[in-house]
Design a protein around this motif. Structure first.
Motif, PDB file in Angstrom:
ATOM      1  N   PRO A 128       0.637  -1.149  -0.149  1.00 14.93           N
ATOM      2  CA  PRO A 128      -0.009  -0.329  -0.015  1.00 14.93           C
ATOM      3  C   PRO A 128       0.763   1.169   0.040  1.00 14.93           C
ATOM      4  O   PRO A 128       2.135   1.233   0.480  1.00 14.93           O
ATOM      5  CB  PRO A 128      -0.796  -0.347   1.138  1.00 14.93           C
ATOM      6  N   ALA A 129       0.249   2.277  -0.638  1.00 13.53           N
ATOM      7  CA  ALA A 129       1.018   3.648  -0.626  1.00 13.53           C
ATOM      8  C   ALA A 129       0.001   4.764  -0.372  1.00 13.53           C
ATOM      9  O   ALA A 129      -1.213   4.501  -0.538  1.00 13.53           O
ATOM     10  CB  ALA A 129       1.614   3.744  -2.166  1.00 13.53           C
ATOM     11  N   LYS A 130       0.528   5.630  -0.067  1.00 11.48           N
ATOM     12  CA  LYS A 130      -0.350   6.972   0.591  1.00 11.48           C
ATOM     13  C   LYS A 130      -0.035   8.138  -0.472  1.00 11.48           C
ATOM     14  O   LYS A 130       1.145   8.398  -0.536  1.00 11.48           O
ATOM     15  CB  LYS A 130      -0.153   7.491   2.127  1.00 11.48           C
ATOM     16  N   LEU A 131      -0.932   8.837  -0.536  1.00 11.69           N
ATOM     17  CA  LEU A 131      -0.888  10.198  -1.251  1.00 11.69           C
ATOM     18  C   LEU A 131      -1.469  11.208  -0.206  1.00 11.69           C
ATOM     19  O   LEU A 131      -2.694  11.201   0.187  1.00 11.69           O
ATOM     20  CB  LEU A 131      -1.566  10.339  -2.705  1.00 11.69           C
ATOM     21  N   THR A 132      -0.681  12.069   0.259  1.00 15.92           N
ATOM     22  CA  THR A 132      -1.279  12.998   1.229  1.00 15.92           C
ATOM     23  C   THR A 132      -0.924  14.409   0.672  1.00 15.92           C
ATOM     24  O   THR A 132      -0.329  14.683  -0.448  1.00 15.92           O
ATOM     25  CB  THR A 132      -0.320  12.990   2.732  1.00 15.92           C
ATOM     26  N   THR A 149      -4.383   0.443  -2.300  1.00 13.06           N
ATOM     27  CA  THR A 149      -4.126  -0.919  -1.735  1.00 13.06           C
ATOM     28  C   THR A 149      -3.880  -1.822  -3.066  1.00 13.06           C
ATOM     29  O   THR A 149      -3.463  -2.921  -2.734  1.00 13.06           O
ATOM     30  CB  THR A 149      -4.962  -1.215  -0.947  1.00 13.06           C
ATOM     31  N   GLY A 150      -4.170  -1.560  -4.253  1.00 14.40           N
ATOM     32  CA  GLY A 150      -3.994  -2.483  -5.041  1.00 14.40           C
ATOM     33  C   GLY A 150      -4.191  -1.812  -6.725  1.00 14.40           C
ATOM     34  O   GLY A 150      -4.600  -0.576  -6.707  1.00 14.40           O
ATOM     35  N   PHE A 151      -3.687  -2.459  -7.665  1.00  9.17           N
ATOM     36  CA  PHE A 151      -3.901  -1.907  -8.974  1.00  9.17           C
ATOM     37  C   PHE A 151      -3.648  -3.080 -10.244  1.00  9.17           C
ATOM     38  O   PHE A 151      -3.318  -3.988  -9.772  1.00  9.17           O
ATOM     39  CB  PHE A 151      -2.543  -1.032  -9.358  1.00  9.17           C
ATOM     40  N   ARG A 152      -4.347  -2.788 -11.198  1.00 11.69           N
ATOM     41  CA  ARG A 152      -4.582  -3.956 -12.290  1.00 11.69           C
ATOM     42  C   ARG A 152      -4.779  -3.067 -13.563  1.00 11.69           C
ATOM     43  O   ARG A 152      -5.878  -2.086 -13.398  1.00 11.69           O
ATOM     44  CB  ARG A 152      -5.658  -5.160 -12.024  1.00 11.69           C
ATOM     45  N   ALA A 153      -4.265  -3.663 -14.623  1.00 12.42           N
ATOM     46  CA  ALA A 153      -4.677  -3.139 -15.936  1.00 12.42           C
ATOM     47  C   ALA A 153      -5.036  -4.147 -16.662  1.00 12.42           C
ATOM     48  O   ALA A 153      -4.372  -5.097 -16.883  1.00 12.42           O
ATOM     49  CB  ALA A 153      -3.510  -2.342 -16.713  1.00 12.42           C
ATOM     50  N   ALA A 154      -6.218  -3.997 -17.447  1.00 14.35           N
ATOM     51  CA  ALA A 154      -6.437  -4.923 -18.638  1.00 14.35           C
ATOM     52  C   ALA A 154      -6.534  -4.360 -20.064  1.00 14.35           C
ATOM     53  O   ALA A 154      -7.301  -3.317 -20.409  1.00 14.35           O
ATOM     54  CB  ALA A 154      -7.959  -5.465 -18.043  1.00 14.35           C
TER      55      ALA A 154
END
Length: 643
Positions: A535-539, A634-639
């Motif tokens: 996971p990563a945050k953008l603040t 928390t997640g990523f996907r490309a189709a």
């Protein structure tokens, strides 16, 4: 030329100019009005929703409903017919005021054309919205009021007062802010015709009687006499009504009048000159128009919906000021005529002014001058011109499908298809419930029985987004399979963007010989470090995040769906802008603005768009919304769809 021929000619010109500035349909309130009229034809009064204040505004959707009653005009004509009719009516009313005030048909024409090009109409001249109709009905009421104050016979006075009362009733039904015209009527009567105040009371009695009839209708429909007032009560404190400095309220729309578009300062300056001219000349009608414009502006700016905390009734949306388009246009023409008289009276400019005036004489002189003026205004105005947008491509796709095609979609998308091409829409076998975003066995079975799956992204999320804004739940329910992982059973065949938003997505059922969809997770080499470890945050401390993505050669020209899982306390806490550049480093016209809808407890969002063939780099920009503090990914996907 007789007045009726002037009016017919002006109506034709206003219609043609309206066509020049038509734009593709929007997916906001304008589509809501058209859709409600459509629903009434299909379901009758059962379509009337208790909680919808849009349904109250029959002067808007009623015209669409009438057009939809005729097979030849039940599609786009029933959408664009509303603004076009009101644009024509407004031009004719402005003509009447201009001609009465200045005493010439040329001035009437100038006022009518000035209304059509008024900057305040830029965003509503092509949409079935209550803003334009509110301005036109307000102007019609003022014209009927003037007749009732100046008529020489009792019969004409009564007729004019009744017409004014009918107009007040209609404008209140059009939108509650329409009643702002009532204080203007009272003020103008007290200032200029105090002895005829009784006729204004007659108009008020007519409006009250008709309003009582409308209340009775709502009593029968919803068992609520005051439904037209209570249906919108939940909209108090709406976004855009925050205003911490009440003393500044009279000035909050000044920039709109001055900077609306390239013509706005010209209108403002000439209108100021027109006010000075009519007031100095002690012309009663001119002073009425000046008071009308000034009083209405102040009411729109300052009318409160609450005092503690102080909130104005009208939010910061420039389109509300469309109600001022007629009086400002008439005053601007008065200022133009005053300038012309002043120039003719000065020895240094009299000869040049006489030459210009000579151009308008003769049999065809006025027509030639009018054509030149209209062409110049069309070129100068910064109002966006005709753009059919997604309509041609969508219509072509619909017409390519065979009769009896089984389509699974949602109600709003089905209505949009009927708007774009009703003949094609009637050929399909539809399964289109109101909501399809969350997984149920019934929806899964219905989708499995169809060969096409379509959705309009903004409209698909509409009810869910409203629920998120009201904090009805924290986390996302399970998505339906056709939205969660559509590549398993469907192949994306078409994607259409409205402006900078890829909104219309068309899938076809996957067959045994359909090429597979390419699936890529966050660790795929195609992203080349673009995606951080999750996971990563953008603040807020990150500011606006910029990144460049070198587009792989095998992605170019392909349809793609990008998904990410994220959480944010603000439903629209993030905007993503995607700009493509070609091999020369020049920005392409393809420019996507993506606005995810986010759950506080987390959920999946998905966007689809086409990667341009000529694109070399995609410039990515991520920015938190004003009220958001952070977004957690928390997640990523490309189709990536096959070519």
């Amino acid at each position: 030329m007789k007045t009726r021929w002037h009016l017919l000619a002006l109506a034709f010109v206003a219609f043609v100019l309206g066509l020049i500035f038509l734009r593709e349909p929007g997916f906001g309130d304008d589509l809501t009005y058209w859709s409600f009229a459509f629903d009434l034809h299909e379901r009758g009064l059962a379509a009337w929703q208790r909680a919808s204040f849009h349904n109250l505004r029959w002067p808007v959707w009623g015209i669409s409903w009438l057009f939809q009653s005729v097979p030849a005009t039940d599609g786009l004509a029933s959408y664009y017919g509303v603004p076009l009719l009101y644009l024509i009516a407004g031009a004719l009313i402005a003509f009447s005021f201009g001609r009465k005030l200045i005493g010439s048909s040329a001035a009437g024409w100038a006022a009518g054309i000035a209304f059509v090009f008024h900057p305040l109409l830029d965003s509503v001249s092509y949409r079935p919205m209550p803003d334009l109709s509110e301005g036109v009905w307000g102007a019609a009421i003022m014209l009927a009021w003037w007749w009732s104050m100046t008529a020489e016979t009792r019969a004409r006075t009564v007729l004019a007062a009744v017409a004014a009362g009918v107009g007040v009733f209609v404008i209140e039904a059009n939108r509650v802010t329409g009643v702002f015209i009532v204080p203007v009527l009272i003020l103008c009567t007290l200032l200029f015709f105090p002895r005829r105040f009784g006729w204004l009371l007659l108009a008020g009695a007519v409006a009250a009687l008709l309003y009582a009839g409308e209340c009775y209708f709502y009593k029968r429909l919803f068992n609520n006499w005051l439904h037209d007032l209570t249906a919108n009560s939940g909209n108090k404190g709406a976004k855009g009504t925050e205003f911490p400095n009440p003393w500044a309220l009279p000035f909050r729309f000044i920039d709109t009048l001055w900077k609306g578009n390239l013509l706005a300062p010209v209108y403002s300056l000439f209108a100021i000159g027109g006010v000075a001219m009519v007031w100095r000349r002690a012309d009663v009608l001119g002073r009425v128009v000046a008071v009308w414009a000034a009083a209405l502006y102040l009411i729109y700016s300052c009318a409160p919906q609450s005092l503690s905390p102080f909130r104005p009734l009208v939010r910061d949306a420039d389109r509300f000021l469309a109600a001022l388009a007629v009086p400002i246009s008439v005053l601007a023409v008065a200022g133009l005529w005053a300038l012309a008289r002043w120039l003719r009276a000065r020895p240094a400019t009299a000869r040049h002014a006489a030459r210009l005036a000579a151009l308008g004489r003769g049999k065809f002189g006025p027509v030639a001058v009018g054509i030149v003026v209209v062409v110049l205004l069309t070129v100068i105005t910064s109002r966006e011109r005709f753009d059919a947008g997604f309509l041609p491509e969508m219509r072509a796709y619909l017409r390519s499908l065979p009769d009896g095609t089984k389509v699974f979609s949602h109600k709003a998308m089905r209505e949009l298809v009927y708007l774009v091409d009703p003949a094609s829409a009637r050929r399909f076998a539809w399964t289109a419930p109101n909501e399809i975003i969350n997984r149920t066995d019934k929806l899964e079975a219905a989708a499995a029985d169809c060969t096409e799956f379509w959705y309009a992204r903004k409209l698909l999320w509409l009810t869910t987004r409203k629920g998120l804004e009201k904090r009805t739940r924290d986390d996302q329910p399970p998505l339906a399979s056709y939205l969660d992982a559509p590549e398993r059973d469907w192949v994306m065949t078409r994607l259409l963007a409205r402006g900078d938003t890829p909104d219309l997505i068309f899938y076809r059922r996957r067959t045994a010989d359909s090429p597979p969809t390419e699936l890529l997770g966050p660790e795929a080499p195609e992203w080349r470090g673009l995606i951080p470890q999750l996971p990563a945050k953008l603040t807020r401390s990150h500011g606006t995040v910029h990144a460049d993505w070198p587009i792989p050669q095998h992605f170019k020209g392909r349809l793609a769906r990008f998904e990410f899982s994220a959480a944010c306390a603000d439903v629209q806490g993030l905007t993503v802008r995607l700009r493509f550049t070609d091999q020369r480093g020049v920005k392409m016209k393809v420019d996507y603005l993506l606005k995810p809808y986010l759950y506080p407890g987390g959920g999946k969002e998905f966007f689809a768009f086409r990667i341009p063939n000529e694109a070399v780099t995609a410039q990515l920009q991520l920015k938190l919304a004003r009220h958001a503090d952070e977004v957690v990914f928390t997640g990523f996907r490309a189709a990536i769809e096959p070519r």
